[in-house]
Design a protein around this motif. Structure first.
Motif, mmCIF file in Angstrom:
data_model
loop_
_atom_site.group_PDB
_atom_site.id
_atom_site.type_symbol
_atom_site.label_atom_id
_atom_site.label_comp_id
_atom_site.label_asym_id
_atom_site.label_seq_id
_atom_site.Cartn_x
_atom_site.Cartn_y
_atom_site.Cartn_z
ATOM 1 N N SER A 1 8.988 1.916 2.998
ATOM 2 C CA SER A 1 8.064 3.025 2.796
ATOM 3 C C SER A 1 8.538 4.264 3.547
ATOM 4 O O SER A 1 8.525 5.379 3.022
ATOM 5 C CB SER A 1 6.660 2.633 3.281
ATOM 6 O OG SER A 1 6.134 1.577 2.513
ATOM 7 N N GLY B 1 -0.264 -7.317 3.652
ATOM 8 C CA GLY B 1 -0.191 -7.798 2.277
ATOM 9 C C GLY B 1 0.842 -8.865 2.010
ATOM 10 O O GLY B 1 1.151 -9.150 0.847
ATOM 11 N N TYR C 1 0.842 -1.190 0.000
ATOM 12 C CA TYR C 1 0.000 0.000 0.000
ATOM 13 C C TYR C 1 0.886 1.252 0.000
ATOM 14 O O TYR C 1 2.114 1.169 0.030
ATOM 15 C CB TYR C 1 -0.917 0.016 1.231
ATOM 16 C CG TYR C 1 -1.718 -1.258 1.397
ATOM 17 C CD1 TYR C 1 -2.831 -1.518 0.604
ATOM 18 C CD2 TYR C 1 -1.366 -2.207 2.351
ATOM 19 C CE1 TYR C 1 -3.560 -2.687 0.740
ATOM 20 C CE2 TYR C 1 -2.090 -3.383 2.505
ATOM 21 C CZ TYR C 1 -3.181 -3.614 1.698
ATOM 22 O OH TYR C 1 -3.901 -4.769 1.842
ATOM 23 N N SER C 2 0.254 2.399 -0.016
ATOM 24 C CA SER C 2 0.985 3.655 0.016
ATOM 25 C C SER C 2 1.662 3.833 1.372
ATOM 26 O O SER C 2 1.318 3.154 2.353
ATOM 27 C CB SER C 2 0.030 4.828 -0.238
ATOM 28 O OG SER C 2 -0.924 4.919 0.810
ATOM 29 N N VAL D 1 -0.606 4.480 4.452
ATOM 30 C CA VAL D 1 -1.340 3.279 4.867
ATOM 31 C C VAL D 1 -0.411 2.309 5.600
ATOM 32 O O VAL D 1 -0.780 1.740 6.642
ATOM 33 C CB VAL D 1 -1.984 2.586 3.645
ATOM 34 C CG1 VAL D 1 -2.611 1.252 4.057
ATOM 35 C CG2 VAL D 1 -3.033 3.484 3.024
#
Length: 459
Positions: A344, A51, A8-9, A12
């Motif tokens: 991220s 995920g 995800y971004s 998130v």
């Protein structure tokens, strides 16, 4: 397993990491679910939400649980058996009395910290802490007050040396990535470790110890006994014997480091004797040899062989929970690492355009918070900032190593296996550990960064 591409971004992924930590603390501190069960449950749920492919989740969880146990279980078991024999035979008391005699009662925490700094030069954090436990507990029992007064200076000293000073793997790998001088990192790092420890650990431990009372735990070494009730021989072992037993693993590990360095540099060729030194200098093997030497020199003071066997058997029982919780903490950190949450964070920080030294600190801190392992944060952050390190002086490269080390030290929390070791060894609940150990690690890491900024300016 290597880290996956984030599913995800960045916002998130950050929310997933934050939510996992909040849920874990709620389960442990509010619901009162056992820490081991809570860590396994949250690790599983986090892997699903973040995920990680469903078919890979069991392998990821078991991989990091097993790798953490592999590095911790042997050290804790061997170290606690050694410590129990020293405690029962009066060896720990002899060491404590000698330290106090040299430094004085009021400087007992300082004496423990200085001794831990010396022992921490070749010995990893967890191994050093385990070996020092009986000394810390003996001094704390003798003088009373919060165990934090004595535990934090010693534990913080091992943490400082592990993060900053070669031959520990983190600073060596960081210096190698940045092409900084290992020798200069070592020489400068000793001063940085001392200053960071004194301000960020020792002074803070006096403040925290005076305000937060943590009683001395009986979990590992039994109930407090006076001299008349004490086990073992009436005459304690000689100081030289006890000191030699504690210095033995340090010597063996140092030999391993020296031989490995000479082999890498091509100064010596590989031979049977180099392989022997490399083997006996591995931390678990060095502790095993030291334990066997302790049995040989002090075992008769415990009683018969059956008495000695019963003693070490009893010592192993209480640490099962510690080992399992620590392994589950490593599992939780590993799930976060594999999910790509750290990538991220570092990707977002790398695009901010802040000064290189501060960027290095923040990237390492982000990795530390996201996945728990200080060594992983240190080595990964060094690789990420290496591209921008061209044209720096030797001293500035070393300062960059220390900035990364500082970031990789701050904010130890529930995804760090070291957090659980400290929590369980010293009998603290999670809330108290966050208020003490987490705060101390943060002040220690911040002082490392301050020192790095001073060196950067000079360089």
């Amino acid at each position: 397993m290597d880290a996956l591409e984030p599913a995800y971004s960045t916002p998130v992924m950050l929310l997933i990491a934050l939510g996992a930590v909040v849920i874990l603390l709620t389960l442990i501190m509010v619901v009162r679910l056992h820490a081991f069960v809570a860590l396994v449950l949250v690790s599983l749920v986090t892997a699903l939400v973040a995920g990680i492919p469903i078919g890979d989740i069991p392998d990821v969880m078991l991989q990091f649980f097993g790798s953490t146990l592999g590095s911790v279980a042997l050290l804790v078991a061997l170290g606690v058996m050694l410590g129990r024999v020293l405690e029962v035979t009066g060896g720990a008391q002899v060491l404590a009395d000698t330290l106090i005699g040299r430094f004085g009662e009021k400087r007992a925490p300082l004496a423990l910290g200085v001794a831990a700094l010396i022992f921490g030069f070749p010995i990893f954090f967890d191994a050093g802490l385990v070996v020092f436990l009986p000394i810390i507990m003996t001094v704390a029992r003798r003088f009373g007050g919060s165990v934090l007064l004595y535990a934090l200076p010693a534990a913080g000293a091992f943490a400082a040396m592990h993060a900053i000073v070669p031959p520990h793997p983190g600073p060596v790998a960081a210096a190698d990535s940045l092409e900084a001088s290992i020798g200069l990192t070592l020489l400068t790092g000793l001063g940085v470790a001392l200053v960071s420890w004194f301000v960020g650990v020792y002074l803070l431990s006096r403040f925290l110890g005076a305000r937060i009372h943590v009683p001395v735990s009986d979990l590992l070494f039994g109930e407090i006994k006076d001299d008349k009730e004490a086990d073992g021989a009436s005459r304690p072992p000689a100081f030289a014997v006890v000191l030699s037993l504690l210095l033995l693993p340090m010597l063996l590990i140092s030999l391993n480091t020296v031989v490995d360095t000479l082999l890498t540099a091509g100064t010596i060729d590989e031979a049977w004797w180099t392989d022997t030194f490399l083997l006996i200098g591995q931390t678990p093997v060095a502790l095993l040899i030291s334990l066997l030497a302790t049995f040989a020199l002090l075992g008769s003071r415990v009683g018969s062989r059956n008495d000695l066997q019963q003693l070490v058997d009893d010592a192993l029982g209480p640490i099962c929970s510690i080992i399992l919780i620590t392994g589950a903490g490593g599992m939780f950190g590993g799930v976060l690492r594999t999910s790509g949450i750290g990538e991220s964070l570092t990707g977002a920080l790398g695009d901010v355009g802040i000064p290189l030294l501060l960027q290095a600190f923040l990237i390492a801190a982000a990795l530390r918070v996201a996945q728990g392992s200080a060594t992983v944060a240190l080595t990964t952050a060094a690789g990420l900032v290496a591209a921008g390190a061209g044209g720096l002086s030797e001293l500035q490269l070393v300062a960059l190593v220390f900035a990364i080390a500082g970031g990789s030290t701050v904010l130890s929390h529930v995804n760090d296996s070291g957090f659980w070791l400290v929590s369980r060894f010293f009998g603290m609940d999670e809330k108290t550990t966050l208020k003490t150990w987490t705060v101390m690690e943060t002040t220690l890491g911040t002082m490392m960064f301050v020192c790095s900024a001073v060196i950067w300016t000079i360089g």
